[in-house]
Design a protein around this motif. Sequence first.
Motif, short mmCIF file in Angstrom:
data_model
loop_
_atom_site.label_atom_id
_atom_site.label_comp_id
_atom_site.label_asym_id
_atom_site.label_seq_id
_atom_site.Cartn_x
_atom_site.Cartn_y
_atom_site.Cartn_z
N ASN A 1 0.87 -1.18 0.00
CA ASN A 1 0.00 0.00 0.00
C ASN A 1 0.91 1.23 0.00
O ASN A 1 1.47 1.59 1.03
CB ASN A 1 -0.88 -0.04 1.26
CG ASN A 1 -1.70 1.21 1.43
OD1 ASN A 1 -1.79 2.04 0.52
ND2 ASN A 1 -2.31 1.36 2.60
N CYS B 1 -0.09 -1.32 -4.82
CA CYS B 1 -1.23 -0.41 -4.89
C CYS B 1 -0.73 1.03 -4.87
O CYS B 1 -0.60 1.65 -3.81
CB CYS B 1 -2.17 -0.67 -3.71
SG CYS B 1 -2.85 -2.35 -3.69
N GLN C 1 -6.28 2.15 -4.17
CA GLN C 1 -6.40 2.30 -2.72
C GLN C 1 -7.79 2.71 -2.25
O GLN C 1 -8.03 2.88 -1.05
CB GLN C 1 -5.38 3.35 -2.23
CG GLN C 1 -3.94 3.00 -2.55
CD GLN C 1 -3.01 4.15 -2.28
OE1 GLN C 1 -3.31 5.07 -1.52
NE2 GLN C 1 -1.83 4.12 -2.89
#
Length: 245
Positions: free
Chosen positions: A8, A39, A62
Amino acid sequence: MRPLIAGNWKMHGLRADGLALARAVAAGAGDVAAELLVCPPFTLLAAIAEALSGGPVAVGAQDCHAAPKGAHTGDVSAPMVRDAGARFVILGHSERRADHGESDGLVRAKAEAAIGAGLVPIVCVGESEAQRLAGQAELVVTAQVDGSLPDGFAAAGGVVAYEPVWAIGTGRTPTEAEIAAIHAAIRSGLRTRFGAAGEGMRILYGGSVKPGNAAGILALPHVDGALVGGASLVAEDFLAIARAG
Ligand code: PGA
Protein backbone atom coordinates in the motif's frame (compact mmCIF):
# COMPACT_ATOMS: atom_id res chain seq x y z
CA MET A 1 -3.44 -21.07 0.54
CA ARG A 2 -0.97 -19.00 -1.48
CA PRO A 3 -0.15 -15.88 0.54
CA LEU A 4 -0.83 -12.43 -0.86
CA ILE A 5 1.75 -9.74 -0.14
CA ALA A 6 0.24 -6.35 -0.94
CA GLY A 7 2.07 -3.03 -0.96
CA ASN A 8 0.00 0.00 0.00
CA TRP A 9 1.98 2.97 -1.27
CA LYS A 10 -0.50 5.47 0.18
CA MET A 11 0.15 9.03 -1.05
CA HIS A 12 3.68 8.32 -2.25
CA GLY A 13 5.13 8.19 -5.72
CA LEU A 14 5.69 10.49 -8.67
CA ARG A 15 5.94 8.94 -12.09
CA ALA A 16 9.66 8.29 -12.24
CA ASP A 17 10.15 6.81 -8.77
CA GLY A 18 6.83 4.95 -8.82
CA LEU A 19 7.63 3.23 -12.08
CA ALA A 20 11.15 2.43 -10.89
CA LEU A 21 9.78 0.90 -7.69
CA ALA A 22 7.19 -1.18 -9.54
CA ARG A 23 9.81 -2.42 -12.00
CA ALA A 24 12.23 -3.28 -9.20
CA VAL A 25 9.53 -5.34 -7.46
CA ALA A 26 8.73 -7.17 -10.69
CA ALA A 27 12.43 -7.76 -11.41
CA GLY A 28 12.92 -9.41 -8.01
CA ALA A 29 9.73 -11.47 -8.06
CA GLY A 30 11.25 -14.52 -9.74
CA ASP A 31 11.98 -16.45 -6.55
CA VAL A 32 8.89 -15.31 -4.66
CA ALA A 33 6.23 -17.96 -4.08
CA ALA A 34 3.64 -15.51 -2.75
CA GLU A 35 1.29 -13.54 -4.97
CA LEU A 36 2.51 -9.95 -5.20
CA LEU A 37 0.43 -6.81 -5.46
CA VAL A 38 1.35 -3.12 -5.55
CA CYS A 39 -1.23 -0.41 -4.89
CA PRO A 40 0.08 2.93 -6.15
CA PRO A 41 -1.85 6.21 -6.06
CA PHE A 42 -4.54 6.74 -8.73
CA THR A 43 -2.27 8.92 -10.85
CA LEU A 44 0.13 6.02 -11.44
CA LEU A 45 -2.35 3.17 -11.84
CA ALA A 46 -2.50 3.08 -15.64
CA ALA A 47 1.23 3.58 -16.18
CA ILE A 48 2.20 0.93 -13.65
CA ALA A 49 -0.45 -1.53 -14.83
CA GLU A 50 0.95 -1.16 -18.32
CA ALA A 51 4.55 -1.52 -17.17
CA LEU A 52 3.75 -4.67 -15.15
CA SER A 53 1.31 -6.18 -17.63
CA GLY A 54 1.83 -9.91 -18.21
CA GLY A 55 4.29 -10.13 -15.29
CA PRO A 56 4.05 -11.63 -11.81
CA VAL A 57 3.01 -8.48 -9.95
CA ALA A 58 -0.65 -7.39 -9.87
CA VAL A 59 -1.82 -3.81 -9.49
CA GLY A 60 -4.49 -2.41 -7.20
CA ALA A 61 -6.01 0.93 -6.24
CA GLN A 62 -6.40 2.30 -2.72
CA ASP A 63 -10.05 3.31 -2.91
CA CYS A 64 -13.02 3.64 -5.24
CA HIS A 65 -16.40 5.35 -5.16
CA ALA A 66 -19.57 3.34 -4.57
CA ALA A 67 -21.24 4.67 -7.73
CA PRO A 68 -20.14 3.63 -11.22
CA LYS A 69 -20.17 7.25 -12.48
CA GLY A 70 -21.76 10.58 -11.74
CA ALA A 71 -21.38 14.02 -10.25
CA HIS A 72 -18.72 13.25 -7.63
CA THR A 73 -15.91 15.73 -8.16
CA GLY A 74 -12.52 14.31 -7.33
CA ASP A 75 -13.69 10.72 -6.94
CA VAL A 76 -12.75 7.66 -8.98
CA SER A 77 -15.17 4.83 -9.71
CA ALA A 78 -14.58 1.08 -9.63
CA PRO A 79 -15.03 0.71 -13.43
CA MET A 80 -12.42 3.48 -13.90
CA VAL A 81 -9.99 1.64 -11.63
CA ARG A 82 -10.59 -1.58 -13.54
CA ASP A 83 -10.22 0.24 -16.86
CA ALA A 84 -6.85 1.60 -15.70
CA GLY A 85 -5.62 -1.99 -15.42
CA ALA A 86 -6.05 -2.67 -11.71
CA ARG A 87 -7.34 -6.03 -10.48
CA PHE A 88 -7.61 -5.25 -6.77
CA VAL A 89 -8.79 -2.32 -4.65
CA ILE A 90 -8.08 -1.59 -0.99
CA LEU A 91 -11.22 -0.36 0.77
CA GLY A 92 -11.97 1.03 4.23
CA HIS A 93 -8.35 1.59 5.20
CA SER A 94 -8.27 3.17 8.66
CA GLU A 95 -6.75 6.33 7.18
CA ARG A 96 -9.81 6.67 4.94
CA ARG A 97 -12.16 5.78 7.78
CA ALA A 98 -10.48 8.55 9.84
CA ASP A 99 -9.72 11.19 7.17
CA HIS A 100 -12.95 10.79 5.19
CA GLY A 101 -15.38 9.49 7.80
CA GLU A 102 -15.94 6.21 5.97
CA SER A 103 -18.43 3.97 7.78
CA ASP A 104 -18.83 0.21 7.54
CA GLY A 105 -21.94 0.80 5.40
CA LEU A 106 -20.04 2.94 2.91
CA VAL A 107 -17.18 0.45 2.74
CA ARG A 108 -19.69 -2.30 2.07
CA ALA A 109 -21.25 -0.26 -0.77
CA LYS A 110 -17.79 0.36 -2.23
CA ALA A 111 -16.98 -3.35 -2.01
CA GLU A 112 -20.19 -4.13 -3.88
CA ALA A 113 -19.23 -1.63 -6.57
CA ALA A 114 -15.73 -3.10 -6.79
CA ILE A 115 -17.07 -6.63 -7.22
CA GLY A 116 -19.53 -5.39 -9.83
CA ALA A 117 -16.64 -3.92 -11.79
CA GLY A 118 -14.63 -7.15 -11.66
CA LEU A 119 -12.19 -6.01 -8.97
CA VAL A 120 -11.10 -8.01 -5.93
CA PRO A 121 -11.78 -5.91 -2.82
CA ILE A 122 -9.37 -5.90 0.11
CA VAL A 123 -11.40 -4.62 3.05
CA CYS A 124 -9.47 -3.26 6.02
CA VAL A 125 -10.58 -3.49 9.64
CA GLY A 126 -8.80 -2.80 12.91
CA GLU A 127 -9.22 -1.51 16.43
CA SER A 128 -7.86 1.72 17.93
CA GLU A 129 -5.43 1.62 20.81
CA ALA A 130 -8.17 2.70 23.25
CA GLN A 131 -10.40 -0.12 22.05
CA ARG A 132 -7.60 -2.66 22.50
CA LEU A 133 -6.79 -1.37 25.99
CA ALA A 134 -10.49 -1.65 26.85
CA GLY A 135 -10.43 -5.31 25.83
CA GLN A 136 -12.70 -4.69 22.84
CA ALA A 137 -10.36 -5.47 19.94
CA GLU A 138 -12.05 -8.70 18.92
CA LEU A 139 -15.55 -7.28 19.28
CA VAL A 140 -14.73 -4.17 17.24
CA VAL A 141 -12.98 -6.07 14.49
CA THR A 142 -15.60 -8.76 14.04
CA ALA A 143 -18.35 -6.10 13.96
CA GLN A 144 -16.41 -4.19 11.28
CA VAL A 145 -16.04 -7.36 9.22
CA ASP A 146 -19.77 -8.05 9.53
CA GLY A 147 -20.74 -4.54 8.55
CA SER A 148 -18.20 -3.93 5.81
CA LEU A 149 -18.47 -7.09 3.70
CA PRO A 150 -21.29 -7.45 1.18
CA ASP A 151 -22.90 -10.83 0.60
CA GLY A 152 -21.03 -11.50 -2.65
CA PHE A 153 -17.65 -10.99 -1.00
CA ALA A 154 -16.55 -14.62 -0.69
CA ALA A 155 -17.63 -15.56 -4.21
CA ALA A 156 -15.61 -12.63 -5.57
CA GLY A 157 -12.44 -13.83 -3.83
CA GLY A 158 -12.57 -10.87 -1.43
CA VAL A 159 -9.73 -10.36 1.03
CA VAL A 160 -9.89 -9.07 4.63
CA ALA A 161 -6.96 -7.12 6.06
CA TYR A 162 -6.62 -6.86 9.83
CA GLU A 163 -4.73 -3.66 10.60
CA PRO A 164 -4.72 -2.44 14.20
CA VAL A 165 -4.85 1.35 13.85
CA TRP A 166 -2.18 1.85 16.50
CA ALA A 167 0.26 -0.44 14.66
CA ILE A 168 0.12 1.42 11.34
CA GLY A 169 3.29 3.36 10.64
CA THR A 170 4.35 3.22 14.28
CA GLY A 171 6.83 0.35 14.33
CA ARG A 172 4.66 -1.29 17.00
CA THR A 173 2.79 -4.53 16.42
CA PRO A 174 0.55 -6.75 18.52
CA THR A 175 2.21 -9.91 19.82
CA GLU A 176 2.00 -12.94 17.58
CA ALA A 177 -0.52 -14.45 20.01
CA GLU A 178 -2.68 -11.32 19.76
CA ILE A 179 -2.54 -11.37 15.96
CA ALA A 180 -3.42 -15.07 15.91
CA ALA A 181 -6.39 -14.51 18.24
CA ILE A 182 -7.90 -11.78 16.05
CA HIS A 183 -7.32 -13.74 12.84
CA ALA A 184 -9.00 -16.79 14.39
CA ALA A 185 -11.97 -14.63 15.40
CA ILE A 186 -12.22 -13.18 11.89
CA ARG A 187 -12.05 -16.67 10.39
CA SER A 188 -14.78 -17.89 12.65
CA GLY A 189 -16.99 -14.94 11.62
CA LEU A 190 -16.29 -15.61 7.94
CA ARG A 191 -17.20 -19.30 8.35
CA THR A 192 -20.46 -18.40 10.04
CA ARG A 193 -21.33 -15.88 7.34
CA PHE A 194 -20.02 -17.57 4.20
CA GLY A 195 -19.83 -21.25 5.13
CA ALA A 196 -17.10 -23.29 3.47
CA ALA A 197 -16.11 -20.33 1.28
CA GLY A 198 -15.18 -18.45 4.45
CA GLU A 199 -12.46 -21.03 5.04
CA GLY A 200 -10.71 -20.21 1.79
CA MET A 201 -10.78 -16.43 2.10
CA ARG A 202 -7.52 -14.65 2.66
CA ILE A 203 -7.02 -12.71 5.87
CA LEU A 204 -3.98 -10.40 5.70
CA TYR A 205 -2.19 -8.79 8.62
CA GLY A 206 -1.07 -5.17 8.26
CA GLY A 207 0.62 -2.67 10.57
CA SER A 208 4.40 -2.23 10.76
CA VAL A 209 5.23 -5.42 8.86
CA LYS A 210 8.97 -5.39 8.16
CA PRO A 211 11.52 -7.92 6.87
CA GLY A 212 12.48 -8.64 10.51
CA ASN A 213 9.02 -9.60 11.79
CA ALA A 214 7.41 -10.95 8.62
CA ALA A 215 8.37 -14.62 8.96
CA GLY A 216 6.88 -14.94 12.44
CA ILE A 217 3.66 -13.16 11.49
CA LEU A 218 3.19 -14.96 8.18
CA ALA A 219 3.62 -18.35 9.86
CA LEU A 220 0.63 -17.79 12.17
CA PRO A 221 -2.58 -19.74 11.54
CA HIS A 222 -5.15 -17.80 9.48
CA VAL A 223 -2.57 -15.22 8.41
CA ASP A 224 -2.70 -15.52 4.63
CA GLY A 225 -0.44 -12.64 3.69
CA ALA A 226 0.40 -9.07 4.59
CA LEU A 227 -0.66 -5.53 3.74
CA VAL A 228 2.54 -3.51 3.86
CA GLY A 229 2.76 0.28 3.98
CA GLY A 230 6.12 1.90 4.69
CA ALA A 231 8.26 -1.13 3.86
CA SER A 232 6.55 -1.50 0.47
CA LEU A 233 8.24 1.71 -0.70
CA VAL A 234 11.63 -0.05 -0.72
CA ALA A 235 11.64 -2.87 -3.26
CA GLU A 236 14.21 -4.98 -1.38
CA ASP A 237 12.27 -4.75 1.89
CA PHE A 238 8.96 -5.57 0.20
CA LEU A 239 10.53 -8.56 -1.55
CA ALA A 240 12.20 -9.71 1.67
CA ILE A 241 8.78 -9.70 3.36
CA ALA A 242 7.32 -11.67 0.46
CA ARG A 243 10.13 -14.23 0.63
CA ALA A 244 9.56 -14.63 4.38
CA GLY A 245 6.10 -16.02 3.64
P1 PGA B 1 2.65 0.32 7.67
O1 PGA B 1 1.20 0.56 6.99
O2 PGA B 1 3.18 -0.96 7.10
O3 PGA B 1 3.46 1.53 7.26
O4 PGA B 1 2.43 0.24 9.15
C1 PGA B 1 0.33 -0.50 6.75
C2 PGA B 1 -0.94 0.01 6.14
O5 PGA B 1 -1.41 1.09 6.53
O6 PGA B 1 -1.51 -0.63 5.24
